[in-house]
Write a protein that holds these residues in place. Structure first.
Motif, PDB file in Angstrom:
ATOM      1  N   THR A  66       0.849  -1.196   0.000  1.00 56.48           N
ATOM      2  CA  THR A  66       0.000   0.000   0.000  1.00 56.48           C
ATOM      3  C   THR A  66       0.883   1.244   0.000  1.00 56.48           C
ATOM      4  OG1 THR A  66      -0.116   0.293   2.414  1.00 56.48           O
ATOM      5  CG2 THR A  66      -1.735  -1.203   1.408  1.00 56.48           C
ATOM      6  N   TYR A  67       0.373   2.300  -0.591  1.00 55.00           N
ATOM      7  CA  TYR A  67       1.102   3.568  -0.612  1.00 55.00           C
ATOM      8  C   TYR A  67       1.300   4.074   0.818  1.00 55.00           C
ATOM      9  CZ  TYR A  67       2.213   8.458  -1.601  1.00 55.00           C
ATOM     10  OH  TYR A  67       2.806   9.689  -1.634  1.00 55.00           O
ATOM     11  N   ALA A  68       0.250   3.980   1.640  1.00 57.54           N
ATOM     12  CA  ALA A  68       0.326   4.459   3.022  1.00 57.54           C
ATOM     13  C   ALA A  68       1.387   3.700   3.818  1.00 57.54           C
ATOM     14  CB  ALA A  68      -1.038   4.336   3.702  1.00 57.54           C
ATOM     15  N   GLY A  69       1.574   2.434   3.521  1.00 59.38           N
ATOM     16  CA  GLY A  69       2.581   1.647   4.219  1.00 59.38           C
ATOM     17  C   GLY A  69       3.996   1.941   3.742  1.00 59.38           C
ATOM     18  N   LEU A  70       4.133   2.321   2.488  1.00 63.03           N
ATOM     19  CA  LEU A  70       5.435   2.622   1.903  1.00 63.03           C
ATOM     20  C   LEU A  70       5.915   4.025   2.256  1.00 63.03           C
ATOM     21  CD1 LEU A  70       7.753   2.013  -0.149  1.00 63.03           C
ATOM     22  CD2 LEU A  70       6.223   2.910  -1.916  1.00 63.03           C
ATOM     23  N   LEU A  71       5.005   4.974   2.283  1.00 65.19           N
ATOM     24  CA  LEU A  71       5.365   6.386   2.411  1.00 65.19           C
ATOM     25  C   LEU A  71       6.291   6.710   3.585  1.00 65.19           C
ATOM     26  CD1 LEU A  71       5.064   9.096   1.035  1.00 65.19           C
ATOM     27  CD2 LEU A  71       3.018   9.493   2.437  1.00 65.19           C
ATOM     28  N   PRO A  72       6.068   6.171   4.794  1.00 61.71           N
ATOM     29  CA  PRO A  72       6.997   6.506   5.881  1.00 61.71           C
ATOM     30  C   PRO A  72       8.442   6.106   5.581  1.00 61.71           C
ATOM     31  CG  PRO A  72       5.002   5.525   6.770  1.00 61.71           C
ATOM     32  CD  PRO A  72       4.934   5.367   5.287  1.00 61.71           C
ATOM     33  N   ASN A  76      11.470   8.926   5.465  1.00 64.33           N
ATOM     34  CA  ASN A  76      12.619   8.914   6.383  1.00 64.33           C
ATOM     35  C   ASN A  76      13.927   8.524   5.673  1.00 64.33           C
ATOM     36  OD1 ASN A  76      12.681   6.087   6.218  1.00 64.33           O
ATOM     37  ND2 ASN A  76      11.645   5.787   8.172  1.00 64.33           N
ATOM     38  N   GLY A  77      13.847   8.281   4.362  1.00 55.23           N
ATOM     39  CA  GLY A  77      15.043   7.983   3.574  1.00 55.23           C
ATOM     40  C   GLY A  77      15.461   6.528   3.559  1.00 55.23           C
ATOM     41  N   ASN A  78      14.776   5.697   4.330  1.00 59.87           N
ATOM     42  CA  ASN A  78      15.178   4.300   4.422  1.00 59.87           C
ATOM     43  C   ASN A  78      15.014   3.530   3.112  1.00 59.87           C
ATOM     44  OD1 ASN A  78      15.952   4.537   7.067  1.00 59.87           O
ATOM     45  ND2 ASN A  78      14.079   3.659   7.904  1.00 59.87           N
ATOM     46  N   LEU A  79      13.992   3.851   2.332  1.00 59.00           N
ATOM     47  CA  LEU A  79      13.776   3.115   1.087  1.00 59.00           C
ATOM     48  C   LEU A  79      14.984   3.250   0.163  1.00 59.00           C
ATOM     49  CD1 LEU A  79      11.930   1.425  -0.792  1.00 59.00           C
ATOM     50  CD2 LEU A  79      11.180   3.594  -1.767  1.00 59.00           C
ATOM     51  N   LEU A  80      15.371   4.481  -0.155  1.00 59.38           N
ATOM     52  CA  LEU A  80      16.505   4.669  -1.061  1.00 59.38           C
ATOM     53  C   LEU A  80      17.798   4.117  -0.481  1.00 59.38           C
ATOM     54  CD1 LEU A  80      16.079   8.151  -2.782  1.00 59.38           C
ATOM     55  CD2 LEU A  80      15.630   5.868  -3.691  1.00 59.38           C
ATOM     56  N   GLY A  88      25.508   1.748   6.239  1.00 64.80           N
ATOM     57  CA  GLY A  88      24.670   1.971   7.409  1.00 64.80           C
ATOM     58  C   GLY A  88      23.234   1.499   7.245  1.00 64.80           C
ATOM     59  N   ALA A  89      22.824   1.191   6.021  1.00 62.15           N
ATOM     60  CA  ALA A  89      21.458   0.728   5.767  1.00 62.15           C
ATOM     61  C   ALA A  89      21.413  -0.795   5.780  1.00 62.15           C
ATOM     62  CB  ALA A  89      20.971   1.241   4.417  1.00 62.15           C
ATOM     63  N   ILE A  90      20.233  -1.326   6.062  1.00 60.66           N
ATOM     64  CA  ILE A  90      20.021  -2.760   5.917  1.00 60.66           C
ATOM     65  C   ILE A  90      19.724  -2.984   4.440  1.00 60.66           C
ATOM     66  CG2 ILE A  90      18.568  -4.717   6.534  1.00 60.66           C
ATOM     67  CD1 ILE A  90      17.995  -3.235   9.187  1.00 60.66           C
ATOM     68  N   PRO A  91      20.608  -3.656   3.707  1.00 57.53           N
ATOM     69  CA  PRO A  91      20.428  -3.785   2.255  1.00 57.53           C
ATOM     70  C   PRO A  91      19.194  -4.599   1.883  1.00 57.53           C
ATOM     71  CG  PRO A  91      22.322  -5.074   2.984  1.00 57.53           C
ATOM     72  CD  PRO A  91      21.808  -4.339   4.176  1.00 57.53           C
ATOM     73  N   MET A  92      18.473  -4.079   0.928  1.00 64.02           N
ATOM     74  CA  MET A  92      17.285  -4.750   0.415  1.00 64.02           C
ATOM     75  C   MET A  92      17.396  -4.873  -1.093  1.00 64.02           C
ATOM     76  SD  MET A  92      15.138  -5.570   2.739  1.00 64.02           S
ATOM     77  CE  MET A  92      15.726  -5.622   4.416  1.00 64.02           C
ATOM     78  N   ALA A 109      14.021   8.217  -9.283  1.00 61.40           N
ATOM     79  CA  ALA A 109      13.326   9.330  -9.945  1.00 61.40           C
ATOM     80  C   ALA A 109      11.998   9.624  -9.261  1.00 61.40           C
ATOM     81  CB  ALA A 109      13.094   9.011 -11.421  1.00 61.40           C
ATOM     82  N   TRP A 110      11.257   8.586  -8.890  1.00 66.22           N
ATOM     83  CA  TRP A 110       9.959   8.770  -8.240  1.00 66.22           C
ATOM     84  C   TRP A 110      10.131   9.445  -6.878  1.00 66.22           C
ATOM     85  CZ3 TRP A 110       7.903   5.923  -3.920  1.00 66.22           C
ATOM     86  CH2 TRP A 110       6.556   6.201  -3.647  1.00 66.22           C
ATOM     87  N   VAL A 111      11.075   8.979  -6.091  1.00 66.56           N
ATOM     88  CA  VAL A 111      11.318   9.576  -4.767  1.00 66.56           C
ATOM     89  C   VAL A 111      11.790  11.023  -4.931  1.00 66.56           C
ATOM     90  CG1 VAL A 111      12.806   9.516  -2.715  1.00 66.56           C
ATOM     91  CG2 VAL A 111      11.775   7.394  -3.590  1.00 66.56           C
ATOM     92  N   ASN A 112      12.709  11.270  -5.833  1.00 66.23           N
ATOM     93  CA  ASN A 112      13.253  12.611  -6.027  1.00 66.23           C
ATOM     94  C   ASN A 112      12.228  13.595  -6.589  1.00 66.23           C
ATOM     95  OD1 ASN A 112      15.729  11.898  -4.977  1.00 66.23           O
ATOM     96  ND2 ASN A 112      16.647  11.514  -6.961  1.00 66.23           N
TER      97      ASN A 112
END
Length: 118
Positions: A66-72, A76-80, A88-92, A109-112
């Motif tokens: 869901t968009y609502a679940g992804l947005l946080p 907070n920058g964790n997705l990118l 320092g990130a947990i690689p996905m 591009a979408w995040v930016n």
């Protein structure tokens, strides 16, 4: 014998790499007008919103189905950080493999561009 093995294995390795890059061969890697619905959702479904991962009740941080679940995680920058395997990130994904280059370009591009639900 060693040369023969190399000659046999080389085409297999190069084909594997090419197949990884063409996960979505029907979509050109043009990031000028990336949308959540057409571009990001298919990537998330293939790499993130999998059983026991980034879905409702899964082990992953956030429900990426869901968009609502992804947005946080976007805000907070964790997705990118995670998909780019930044220090320092947990690689996905946790397999350690990077998301294919074109899919990564779509996410960035979408995040930016503001990560709109479009």
């Amino acid at each position: 014998m060693r040369t023969l093995c190399l000659v046999i294995m080389l085409p297999m390795l190069s084909c594997r790499h090419a197949a990884e890059e063409l996960v979505r061969p029907d979509v050109p890697c043009d990031t000028a007008s990336v949308t959540y619905v057409a571009d990001i959702v298919p990537i998330l479904q293939q790499h993130c919103a999998l059983a026991d991962c980034h879905v409702s009740g899964g082990d992953g941080t956030g429900d990426f189905s869901t968009y609502a679940g992804l947005l946080p995680q976007v805000q907070n920058g964790n997705l990118l950080q995670a998909v780019q395997h930044l220090p320092g990130a947990i690689p996905m994904p946790p397999s350690g493999d990077l998301i294919p280059t074109c899919d990564m370009a779509f996410i960035v591009a979408w995040v930016n561009s503001g990560a709109e639900e479009n």
